[in-house]
Write a protein that holds these residues in place. Structure first.
Motif, PDB file in Angstrom:
ATOM      1  N   ARG B  40       0.841  -1.199   0.000  1.00  0.00           N
ATOM      2  CA  ARG B  40       0.000   0.000   0.000  1.00  0.00           C
ATOM      3  C   ARG B  40       0.870   1.240   0.000  1.00  0.00           C
ATOM      4  O   ARG B  40       0.499   2.279  -0.502  1.00  0.00           O
ATOM      5  CB  ARG B  40      -0.907  -0.015   1.229  1.00  0.00           C
ATOM      6  N   ALA B  41       2.036   1.118   0.583  1.00  0.00           N
ATOM      7  CA  ALA B  41       3.046   2.168   0.513  1.00  0.00           C
ATOM      8  C   ALA B  41       4.374   1.465   0.312  1.00  0.00           C
ATOM      9  O   ALA B  41       4.404   0.287  -0.046  1.00  0.00           O
ATOM     10  CB  ALA B  41       3.045   3.015   1.780  1.00  0.00           C
ATOM     11  N   LYS B 124     -11.414  -8.885  28.316  1.00  0.00           N
ATOM     12  CA  LYS B 124     -12.669  -8.223  28.668  1.00  0.00           C
ATOM     13  C   LYS B 124     -12.377  -6.764  28.907  1.00  0.00           C
ATOM     14  O   LYS B 124     -11.524  -6.426  29.732  1.00  0.00           O
ATOM     15  CB  LYS B 124     -13.284  -8.857  29.923  1.00  0.00           C
ATOM     16  N   ILE B 125     -13.076  -5.921  28.204  1.00  0.00           N
ATOM     17  CA  ILE B 125     -12.769  -4.508  28.284  1.00  0.00           C
ATOM     18  C   ILE B 125     -14.046  -3.698  28.464  1.00  0.00           C
ATOM     19  O   ILE B 125     -15.086  -4.031  27.908  1.00  0.00           O
ATOM     20  CB  ILE B 125     -11.975  -4.075  27.027  1.00  0.00           C
ATOM     21  N   ARG B 126     -13.929  -2.702  29.290  1.00  0.00           N
ATOM     22  CA  ARG B 126     -15.060  -1.813  29.550  1.00  0.00           C
ATOM     23  C   ARG B 126     -14.623  -0.376  29.347  1.00  0.00           C
ATOM     24  O   ARG B 126     -13.524   0.001  29.721  1.00  0.00           O
ATOM     25  CB  ARG B 126     -15.553  -1.983  31.004  1.00  0.00           C
ATOM     26  N   GLY B 127     -15.531   0.406  28.788  1.00  0.00           N
ATOM     27  CA  GLY B 127     -15.222   1.804  28.556  1.00  0.00           C
ATOM     28  C   GLY B 127     -15.277   2.143  27.080  1.00  0.00           C
ATOM     29  O   GLY B 127     -14.879   3.214  26.654  1.00  0.00           O
ATOM     30  N   ARG B 179     -16.648   8.810  21.924  1.00  0.00           N
ATOM     31  CA  ARG B 179     -15.593   8.833  22.920  1.00  0.00           C
ATOM     32  C   ARG B 179     -14.682  10.030  22.661  1.00  0.00           C
ATOM     33  O   ARG B 179     -14.287  10.732  23.586  1.00  0.00           O
ATOM     34  CB  ARG B 179     -14.782   7.541  22.796  1.00  0.00           C
ATOM     35  N   TYR B 183     -14.965  17.457  14.544  1.00  0.00           N
ATOM     36  CA  TYR B 183     -15.814  18.114  13.561  1.00  0.00           C
ATOM     37  C   TYR B 183     -16.733  17.131  12.853  1.00  0.00           C
ATOM     38  O   TYR B 183     -17.912  17.390  12.665  1.00  0.00           O
ATOM     39  CB  TYR B 183     -14.948  18.802  12.493  1.00  0.00           C
ATOM     40  N   ASN B 184     -16.173  16.035  12.457  1.00  0.00           N
ATOM     41  CA  ASN B 184     -16.952  15.051  11.709  1.00  0.00           C
ATOM     42  C   ASN B 184     -18.136  14.536  12.518  1.00  0.00           C
ATOM     43  O   ASN B 184     -19.180  14.245  11.952  1.00  0.00           O
ATOM     44  CB  ASN B 184     -16.067  13.883  11.286  1.00  0.00           C
ATOM     45  N   LEU B 187     -20.892  16.973  12.028  1.00  0.00           N
ATOM     46  CA  LEU B 187     -21.497  16.819  10.702  1.00  0.00           C
ATOM     47  C   LEU B 187     -22.392  15.594  10.649  1.00  0.00           C
ATOM     48  O   LEU B 187     -23.471  15.604  10.067  1.00  0.00           O
ATOM     49  CB  LEU B 187     -20.400  16.702   9.637  1.00  0.00           C
ATOM     50  N   ARG B 191     -26.373  15.425  10.013  1.00  0.00           N
ATOM     51  CA  ARG B 191     -26.988  14.584   8.975  1.00  0.00           C
ATOM     52  C   ARG B 191     -28.162  13.799   9.517  1.00  0.00           C
ATOM     53  O   ARG B 191     -29.226  13.724   8.893  1.00  0.00           O
ATOM     54  CB  ARG B 191     -25.951  13.584   8.433  1.00  0.00           C
ATOM     55  N   TYR B 220     -18.886  24.908  17.035  1.00  0.00           N
ATOM     56  CA  TYR B 220     -19.377  24.394  15.763  1.00  0.00           C
ATOM     57  C   TYR B 220     -20.716  23.693  15.948  1.00  0.00           C
ATOM     58  O   TYR B 220     -21.635  23.830  15.136  1.00  0.00           O
ATOM     59  CB  TYR B 220     -18.343  23.427  15.203  1.00  0.00           C
ATOM     60  N   ILE B 237     -18.346   3.134  33.440  1.00  0.00           N
ATOM     61  CA  ILE B 237     -17.722   1.862  33.799  1.00  0.00           C
ATOM     62  C   ILE B 237     -18.325   1.324  35.095  1.00  0.00           C
ATOM     63  O   ILE B 237     -18.649   0.141  35.207  1.00  0.00           O
ATOM     64  CB  ILE B 237     -16.192   2.023  33.934  1.00  0.00           C
TER      65      ILE B 237
END
Lengths: 260, 260
Positions: B40-41, B124-127, B179, B183-184, B187, B191, B220, B237
Motif C-alpha cells: 500500500r506504501a 474483557k474490556i469496559r469503557g 468517545r 468536527y466530523n 457533521l 446529517r 461548531y 464503567i
DNA sequence: ACTTTCAGTTCGTTC
DNA sequence: GAACGAAGTGAAAGT
C-alpha cells in the motif's frame, strides 16, 4: 544478549527485572500471566501464555499468540514496580497523563531475556497522503489537464483545503486528497466548497482525489455535484522516487521487491 | 520453549525457520537486519538491531528498541520464504489483498526462539463507546431528565443513530455518542437530525454525548443548534460493573488497581 | 468477502 | 500542552 534465563524462579526473575527494567534494555518474557489495565478504560485478561516485551524507552507490550496488536500495553511508562512471592511475580507499569496502570501477574516464567538493541536508522516511508499532495503540485495533470495550483493547505473557516486550484476555464477547484475516502470525506469536501462559494462566488468545483473509491461514497459524492479522480499510488511513489533520485545522495528507495 | 538458539549460523537458523515458520508457533528473532516493505506504501529500514516476532496466526512484527508500534509488520501472511547464504538470511512475508511484501534481511542473528503459546482467554474490556450507549439505555437521566429512549441503533438513510429518544415535551431527540468527538461527529449528527426532520417533521433536537469536548467543536455544534452533554467515563464503567455484579457469575471486573 | 465504524486508537505537527 | 488529522491504520461486527 545480556541474559538468557530459562524457567527462572520468581526470585531470580525479580532480581533481573529489578536490575534492568528501569534501564535502556529490551526485556522479553515468555510466560503464563494475567493482565489488568485501568485508566482511560478498564480491561481484564485471564490466565494465558504470552510474550511480554519491555522496550528501551520504557514502553511495554503484552502480546498474545495472535494478531498484529498487543492485548495490553503502555506506550511510555513513568514507573515500574516488581514484586514476587512463591506464587507469582507481579509487574506494574504506571504512567500519568493520562493516569493509567497495567498490572501483569506472572504465574509461570518460561523464558526471560535481556538485550540491548542498537538501531539508529530511521524508517523511510513513501505513500502517505502528503506524498499525493506533493505529487499533484509537481504535476497537476494527474488530476486534470490544464489545472493550475493556486495554493496548498489553504485555510478556511471550515478547515484547511488540501489543494486549491483553477481549471482551464478559470473555475476555482477545491481538491481534497484522501488515502481512504469515506462519507465524512465527502461532507468535508462539501464544507470546503460551501466556504469557497461564500468567499469567491461563482461556480466552484470540488474534486476528491484518492487511490480508491467505493460505489456508495461515489454516489454520495456525485449527488452533491462533486467529482472524483483516481490516482495510482504506485505512480505517486514513482514520481516521488524520481524527485529523490534527481537529488544526489537521496537514493534511499532502492530496488523494488515485487510481490511475486 | 521448543527451541532456544543463541548465535546460530544462518544454515541452522534457516532450518529451524523452515520447520516452524508455517506452523502455529511463536518465533522470536533478535538480530541485526534491514527491512523493506512494498504494498500500500513503500518503506525502507536500514541496518539495525531489532526483535522480529512471528505469531501463531502468521502475523509478523519487526520491533525496534523503542515505541509501542512495530517498525514494519504484516497482519496476516499468505506465504513465507526463507533463503540464506554465508552473508545473510532473507525472510520474505507476502500476502495478497492487498498485495504486499515485507522482506527482512538478517545480517546477524543473536537469538532465535520457538515457542507455542496457549491463550484461550478473551480480553474483557469496559469503557467502549457502546458501553455509553447501554449506560444511557439503562439510565437516560444521565443525558437529561425525563428522557425516554425510543430506539437504539435506529437506521436512517444517513446511517445508524446511536440512540433515538423523546424528551419531556415529546420532542424527538437524536443522540450521537462519541468517545473522542470532532468536527466530523458534528457533521454526522447534523446529517441524522436532517434525516429525522424529513421523516417526522417538527422540532428535532440533536445531542452529542461524550466524555470530553473541545471549545471549537462545541462552538461548531452550537452554531448548528445542536447540544452537548458530558458523561463521566468512570460512571459509565461503574454502572456497567453494577450490572455485571447483579448478574451472578459475571464478576469479571474484580478489584480496582489504583494508579498510586 | 466487503463495508462500516470504533479504538485504552497511536503518532506527528502545529499553534 | 492542547488540538487537529492521518495511519501501510487494525480489528470487530454486520451484510
Amino acid at each position: 544478549m545480556k541474559k538468557i534465563l530459562e524457567n527462572p524462579d520468581f526470585d531470580e526473575a525479580e532480581e533481573v527485572l529489578h536490575e534492568y527494567l528501569k534501564r535502556e534494555f529490551t526485556i522479553q518474557v515468555n510466560g503464563l500471566c494475567m493482565v489488568n489495565y485501568q485508566g482511560r478504560a478498564k480491561s481484564k485478561l485471564d490466565k494465558g501464555e504470552r510474550l511480554v516485551i519491555k522496550k528501551q524507552d520504557s514502553a511495554i507490550l503484552v502480546h498474545g499468540p495472535d494478531n498484529y496488536q498487543p492485548k495490553n500495553w503502555q506506550p511510555e511508562v513513568d514507573s515500574y514496580t516488581v514484586k514476587s512471592d512463591e506464587e507469582e511475580l507481579v509487574l506494574k507499569a504506571k504512567r500519568t497523563n493520562p493516569d493509567e496502570v497495567v498490572e501483569i501477574r506472572f504465574k509461570e516464567i518460561d523464558l526471560l531475556t535481556v538485550d540491548q538493541l542498537v538501531d539508529k536508522s530511521d524508517l523511510k516511508i513513501r505513500g502517505h497522503e502528503v506524498d499525493i499532495h506533493e505529487s499533484i503540485e509537481e504535476d497537476p495533470d494527474i488530476v486534470e489537464e490544464c489545472l493550475k495550483v493556486v495554493e496548498r493547505e489553504k485555510e478556511t473557516p471550515a478547515g484547511f483545503i488540501d489543494v486549491f486550484a483553477r481549471d482551464e476555464n478559470e473555475n476555482y477547484v477545491v481538491i481534497e486528497v484522501k488515502r481512504n475516502p469515506d462519507y465524512n470525506t465527502v461532507l468535508q469536501l462539501q464544507r470546503y466548497v460551501d466556504e469557497i462559494e461564500e468567499e469567491f462566488s461563482g461556480n466552484i468545483r470540488g474534486i476528491l482525489v484518492a487511490p480508491k473509491m467505493t460505489d456508495k461514497v461515489l454516489n454520495y459524492l456525485e449527488e452533491r455535484g462533486l467529482e472524483f479522480v483516481e490516482v495510482d499510488m504506485e505512480d505517486v511513489i514513482a514520481s516521488y522516487e524520481a524527485i529523490d533520485n534527481s537529488q544526489k545522495g537521496l537514493q534511499d528507495f532502492g530496488p523494488d521487491y515485487s510481490t511475486d
